[in-house]
Design an enzyme around this catalytic site. Structure first.
Site, PDB file in Angstrom:
ATOM      1  N   SER A  34      31.899  19.846  20.441  1.00  0.00           N
ATOM      2  CA  SER A  34      32.998  19.843  19.482  1.00  0.00           C
ATOM      3  C   SER A  34      34.259  20.237  20.231  1.00  0.00           C
ATOM      4  O   SER A  34      34.236  21.108  21.102  1.00  0.00           O
ATOM      5  CB  SER A  34      32.729  20.793  18.314  1.00  0.00           C
ATOM      6  OG  SER A  34      33.699  20.550  17.306  1.00  0.00           O
ATOM      7  N   GLU A  35      35.361  19.564  19.894  1.00  0.00           N
ATOM      8  CA  GLU A  35      36.538  19.630  20.758  1.00  0.00           C
ATOM      9  C   GLU A  35      37.258  20.972  20.713  1.00  0.00           C
ATOM     10  O   GLU A  35      38.141  21.217  21.531  1.00  0.00           O
ATOM     11  CB  GLU A  35      37.499  18.475  20.444  1.00  0.00           C
ATOM     12  CG  GLU A  35      38.060  18.469  19.035  1.00  0.00           C
ATOM     13  CD  GLU A  35      37.231  17.623  18.077  1.00  0.00           C
ATOM     14  OE1 GLU A  35      35.990  17.551  18.248  1.00  0.00           O
ATOM     15  OE2 GLU A  35      37.832  17.061  17.142  1.00  0.00           O
ATOM     16  N   ASN A  36      36.882  21.850  19.785  1.00  0.00           N
ATOM     17  CA  ASN A  36      37.490  23.179  19.803  1.00  0.00           C
ATOM     18  C   ASN A  36      36.895  24.078  20.889  1.00  0.00           C
ATOM     19  O   ASN A  36      37.299  25.230  21.021  1.00  0.00           O
ATOM     20  CB  ASN A  36      37.405  23.852  18.424  1.00  0.00           C
ATOM     21  CG  ASN A  36      35.993  23.987  17.916  1.00  0.00           C
ATOM     22  OD1 ASN A  36      35.162  23.104  18.145  1.00  0.00           O
ATOM     23  ND2 ASN A  36      35.695  25.063  17.230  1.00  0.00           N
ATOM     24  N   SER A  57      37.649  21.482  27.298  1.00  0.00           N
ATOM     25  CA  SER A  57      36.967  20.706  26.268  1.00  0.00           C
ATOM     26  C   SER A  57      37.439  19.250  26.272  1.00  0.00           C
ATOM     27  O   SER A  57      36.640  18.320  26.140  1.00  0.00           O
ATOM     28  CB  SER A  57      37.226  21.340  24.901  1.00  0.00           C
ATOM     29  OG  SER A  57      36.493  20.678  23.906  1.00  0.00           O
TER      30      SER A  57
END
Lengths: 230, 222, 230, 222
Positions: free
Chosen positions: B51-53, B93
C-alpha cells in the site's frame, strides 16, 4: 498471506551475470562491500563489465580482483585513490573511469531506483566534473542535469536478511547498499545472518523485500573484513 | 445499495479477479472494489501486498478492537501485518512503484477506453479531490487491471471507445473485470474473455459502448 | 563528545512561525500527523500560510482546523477527498490548491531536503497535472521538470525522540515525516516518547538528529489518534 | 617526516583550529590534518561530528583491538560512536551536506586563492583519484575552513593569488589555518589574524604568494 522465499546458493545467483553487464557493488571502503559475491563473479569470469561503486577498494581486495582478472571495461566511481592499480589502469587507458561527486553518485543511483529520469543540481558547476553534462534553468538558477543510473545487477552486503529479502545493515556498512537495492533489474544480497520472515522488526528494515531478488547466506565472512591497520 | 442479484455478481467478479494474482507477485489493491480482493487470496500462495502509504506485506482488515492506530492502508482502513511486513517512507514506497517492482495494481475506473486509457481521478466541475498515488500506480505498475461496474448508475457504459474524462494514464490497462464480463485490451481492441453466469454475449455487447471482439470458442462463465 | 539538547516546550516552538510562512506537515491520513503542534498553530494564529501535506485530513480534524480558522492561503497536496470542507474552499476560490502526484510530492520534498534543485520524471505526462511545468529531454526521452520543495517550517510527529532530535517513527506513521525532516529551515517534532541520547539504537533511527531543531514531548496524545470507524 | 619544530607548529595549528568549532555545531572533518582536530575538542561542549560515509555523532579513533569492522569514517579510520550516534545511507548523509545542515567543514588544500577558491582534488597528469565527497563539502557547508601547510614540500606558497589547479569549489573558503598563520578571506582580500609563535609578520608575508592585509592591532600568537 505468506511471502515468497528468495534464498539461493551463491553460484546460481552469480552465474546469471552475462558479459557486458552493468553491475552495482555496495560498500564504502571495506564495510558493506559484497566481497564474497565479488569473488564468485571473479570465478564466473563475466567480461566487459561496467562497475558502479563508490570506490575501487584497495589494491588486492574486492573490486581490484575484477580489475586484475581483466573483467572491467568501465568504472563509475567517486574516488579510487586507495587503489593505485586502478589508477594505473585508468592512466594507461585500459579501463574507462567516470568520476562523479559522491553524493551525486548516490542521488543518481537513488533516482534510478525511484524511477526518475534524472536530478538537477548545482554541484560541480564550473569544475572539471561538469564536462559533457547538459544544463537547464530552474527558477532562474542554472543547474546540471545528472541522469539517473540503473544497473542490470546489484550485489549487496547485508548484516541480516529474512527469507523474503528484507535487509538490515549495520553501522557504516549501510552506505550505498539500500540505494543500489532499488536501482537494478536483479538484486542479489549476501548476508551474514539469515532469519525467518517475521524475525526482523518491520520498523528496522532498511531495504524492503520486494526490491531484492535473491539472498545468499554467507558460510564464512571474507577475510577482507578483518580489522587491520590500513 | 446494490440489489441482491447485483451484489452476488460483484462478489463473483471480485473472487474471479483474485485468481489473476500469481504466486510471488507484489500487488497494490486500490481503494474500493479492489481492496475486497484481499479476502479471496488463498493463504498458501506467496503474495506480497503493497500500500502506497508505506507498507509491504499486508494481511486482512482488522476490527476496531484489534486495530493499531498507526497501521492503515492508503484508503485509511486499519490493516494487519504479516510475518515479513516492512514499513517505509513515502519516497521509498513510490520508488517501488515507479522503479518497476510493482507487478500488478488493481484499480477502480470512471471510464476505460478500448485502447487501455484509464480515467479514474477527476470529473471536471463535480469531483476534483486530486490524483493521490493513482497516476503513478496506473502509469508504472507492470500490469494494470481495472475492477469496475460495467455501467454507471445511470446505465451508461463505463467501457468506452474513447475516454471523455481527464486521463489518469494512457494505454495502461491490460484487463478489465466488471460485474458482467472479463475483457482484455489487445492491439486489435477489446476481447471478451469470460462472462458472468446468466448473461448472454448479446447482453454484454449491448451494455458496452466500445466494440467487443468475440472469440469463436465457447465463452467461460465466472 | 556530547550532543546538544533540543527539547523545548510547545508554545516556544510554534510562536516562531510568522504570517506568510510555508509549513510542511507530516502524516498520511491520521498516522504521523502532528495534531498537537497543529492545534498550537491554530492557537498561535499565524495567517496566510502555505501548507504542504499529503492530504487535508478529514473535516473537523488536523489541517481542517487551520482551514476553519482562515489561516491557509495555499495548500500543496495530493488528495483532499476526505475533507469536503477543503474541497469547498478550493471550489469557491477561498484557498489555492496545488495538486501533485503523491510519489512526486514525496520526491519534490526529498529533493528539497537533499539540496537538489529538482527532479525529472515522466509521471503525469499528457495529463492535467503536467500543466505549467517545463520539459526537458534526457537520453531521447521527454521529461517533466518538477522543482524541489522546501519550507520555512516542518512539523512532524515521531513515536520516539532523544534529546538530540534523533527520531523514530512506527508503522505507517512514517510516511512523509522523514522527508519533510530534511526539507525545512526549522524542523519541530512532537514525540510520544522522549529518551536520553544513547537510548535509541543508531541503526534504527529514521531521522538523524542534525536535521531536527526542536523536540516537544507530548503530555497527552491527541484524541484524533483514537481508533474509530471512518 | 616533519622536523620536530615543524611538528610542534602543526600541532599548535590543529589545537588552534579546534577552538573555531562552536557549541551546537555539526562539523565534518576532512581526511588528513582536519581529522586530528577531533583530539582537541573538549568533551563538555556539545558538538556533532559528521562523516560522509553515513554517520553523525563520532567519538575518538579506536585502536585495532577495540575497533568495530563496520564502523569507519570516510578516511577509512576506525572510529567510535557516542551516545546519540546515528547511521544513515549515503544519500541521506549528503542530503545533510547539500541541504544546509552542515555548519562547518575543515578541509585540506593543494591551493587556496585569496578570493576563497579551493583546489584540493586533482593535479592533472599526476594525481586524479576523483573528488569523492569533497566538492559537495566545499560547495555546501555553511563555513569552509582550510587546514594546510603554508608551503608545499618545495617551499612554494599554497596560499595563492589565483589557483592554477582544477577548482574544487569557487569562493568557498572563509578561513585558513596553516602552520604559520591564521588568515581570513574577506571582500578586500586575505587578512592576517594570528601567527605562529616565533614568527614575524615579514616572514609570513614572504612565505605567501597572495598579498596579505595586516591589521594595525597587535597580532596574536597561537
Amino acid at each position: 498471506m505468506k511471502l515468497p522465499n528468495k534464498t539461493t546458493i551463491i553460484d546460481k545467483a552469480i552465474v546469471q551475470i552475462p558479459d557486458g553487464a552493468t553491475v552495482m557493488l555496495g560498500g564504502f571502503g571495506v564495510p558493506g562491500t559484497p566481497f564474497t559475491l565479488i569473488e564468485e563473479l571473479v570465478q564466473h569470469g563475466a567480461k566487459n563489465l561496467t562497475i558502479i561503486k563508490n570506490d575501487a577498494n584497495e589494491t588486492g581486495m574486492g573490486v581490484d580482483h575484477l580489475l586484475e582478472n581483466g573483467q572491467v571495461k568501465k568504472l563509475v566511481s567517486t574516488h579510487i585513490g586507495l587503489n593505485t592499480h586502478a589508477v594505473d589502469l585508468m592512466n594507461s587507458g585500459k579501463i574507462e573511469v567516470e568520476f562523479c561527486p559522491q553524493g551525486i553518485l548516490a542521488e543518481r543511483i537513488r533516482a534510478g531506483g525511484a524511477g526518475l529520469q534524472g536530478i538537477l543540481t548545482d554541484i560541480a558547476i564550473g569544475t572539471d566534473l561538469q564536462d559533457g553534462k547538459s544544463r537547464v534553468e530552474i527558477k532562474g538558477k542554472i543547474c546540471i542535469v545528472e541522469p539517473a543510473l540503473r544497473a542490470d545487477f546489484a550485489l549487496l552486503h547485508a548484516d541480516t536478511a529474512d527469507h523474503f529479502g528484507n535487509l538490515a545493515y549495520v553501522a557504516t556498512a549501510r552506505n550505498f547498499n539500500p540505494l543500489m537495492a532499488m536501482a537494478a533489474e536483479t538484486v542479489i544480497a549476501e548476508t551474514e545472518h539469515l532469519v525467518p520472515v517475521g524475525a526482523l522488526n518491520p520498523n528496522h528494515i532498511h531495504t524492503p523485500g520486494p526490491f531484492v531478488d535473491q539472498v545468499v547466506l554467507l558460510e564464512k565472512l571474507s577475510e577482507a573484513y578483518n580489522v587491520v591497520q590500513r | 445499495m446494490l440489489s441482491s442479484a447485483k451484489a452476488k455478481m460483484v462478489a463473483r467478479m471480485i473472487a474471479r479477479a483474485a485468481k489473476d494474482i500469481e504466486p510471488g507477485m507484489v500487488v497494490n489493491l486500490g481503494i474500493g472494489l479492489p481492496t475486497q480482493v484481499i479476502e479471496h487470496l488463498p493463504a498458501d500462495i506467496p503474495i506480497c501486498l503493497h500500500s502506497e502509504n508505506g507498507i509491504t506485506g499486508i494481511g486482512s482488515a482488522l476490527s476496531m478492537d484489534k486495530a493499531d492506530r498507526n497501521l492503515i492502508d492508503a484508503g485509511g482502513a486499519y490493516v494487519s501485518p504479516v510475518p515479513g511486513t516492512c514499513y517505509m517512507d513515502s519516497s521509498v514506497s513510490f520508488a517501488l512503484v515507479r522503479g518497476g517492482r510493482l507487478d500488478m495494481t488493481m484499480l477502480g475506473a470512471f471510464e476505460v477506453a478500448m485502447n487501455g486509457d484509464l480515467a479514474n481521478w477527476k470529473i471536471p466541475g463535480r469531483f476534483t479531490p486530486g490524483a493521490g498515488g493513482g497516476m503513478e500506480l496506473a502509469q508504472k505498475a507492470k500490469k494494470v487491471i481495472v475492477l469496475t461496474m460495467h455501467q454507471d448508475r445511470k446505465g451508461r457504459s463505463k467501457i468506452v471507445r474513447k475516454c471523455t474524462l481527464p486521463i489518469t494514464a494512457y494505454g495502461c490497462v491490460s484487463r478489465i473485470f466488471t460485474d458482467m464480463a472479463v475483457l482484455d485490451v489487445t492491439p486489435d481492441g477489446l476481447v471478451l474473455r469470460e462472462m458472468a453466469k446468466g448473461l448472454s454475449v448479446d447482453e454484454i455487447v449491448k451494455a458496452t459502448d466500445a466494440p467487443l471482439i468475440i472469440p469463436a470458442n465457447d465463452m467461460p462463465f465466472f
